[in-house]
Design an enzyme around this catalytic site. Structure first.
Site: not given
Ligand code: C5J
Length: 223
Positions: A27, A75, A132, A135, A160-161, A165, A205
């Protein structure tokens, strides 16, 4: 399988071969990293993400130079919003909603300028771009089939982010048996504390979702 490369990583070294690994860039769209897009409508400062761009551009050039599979995601939604659940469309009080007209076209809508990938990281011929609605990169997309078709078993994940996502995609991939290394210097969050904790959550973990390492630890092993 090509030569095994061993990267110093958290929580322990990550092994991969170039031919079974994809660089997945999540994204890197104007809607998230430039003013006037979806990210800004949610009240975020896009400057928080922009430091990722030159570092990721450098690593993308390295990945391309060694012939690694590169896959990009975006996205976004169909112009009629039929793939955008009301829960996503109506949530919160953004300054503009998904589908509203913005300075780079309709917010988070496929085909609009704001929805596309920034010039610095623009896909080249042969690099798949996965559109997509959610996310995660697997939900309602061809992403899983693309990986299977190319014999990919490991992912280097950037974009990102970090906590949205990137995390969702890594969690989806982990459940499907992929081994994921998140490139800590090539992912970004609007929130510094989420960046820090989001990365820690991946490798905690014993590597509950995967590994983390900076791209600068991998580049010398590839060049
Ligand atoms: C992504 C969002 N790409 N933060 N989307 O992380 O809404």
């Amino acid at each position: 399988m090509s030569e095994t490369i061993t990267v110093p990583a958290k929580p322990y070294p990550f092994e991969f071969s170039i031919d079974q690994t994809a660089l997945v860039i999540i994204d890197m769209q104007r809607d998230f990293v430039e003013p006037g897009g979806f990210g800004e409508t949610l009240g975020n400062d896009v400057e928080e993400l922009r430091g990722v761009i030159p570092v990721l551009a450098d690593f993308l050039a390295v990945a391309r130079s060694v012939g690694m599979t590169v896959i990009h995601t975006r996205e976004g939604h169909l112009p009629d919003l039929s793939d955008c659940p009301p829960a996503k469309l109506n949530r919160g009080a953004p300054s503009m909603r998904i589908g509203d007209p913005g300075p780079n076209g309709r917010i988070l809508i496929r085909g609009e300028k704001g929805h596309d990938i920034i010039e610095e990281l623009y896909p080249i011929e042969g690099e798949p771009v996965v559109d997509k609605p959610g996310k995660g990169a697997f939900y309602a997309t061809e992403f899983g089939d693309l990986l299977v078709g190319r014999g990919i078993t490991k992912l280097l994940v950037a974009g990102v982010t970090t906590e949205v996502c990137v995390h969702t995609t890594v969690r989806e991939a982990n459940d499907r048996g992929y081994e994921c290394l998140v490139l800590s210097d090539c992912v970004g969050s609007y929130f510094p504390k989420f960046q820090e904790v989001g990365l820690e959550m991946v490798s905690a973990q014993g590597g509950i979702f995967g590994w983390t390492a900076p791209s600068t630890a991998i580049t010398p092993l590839l060049t």
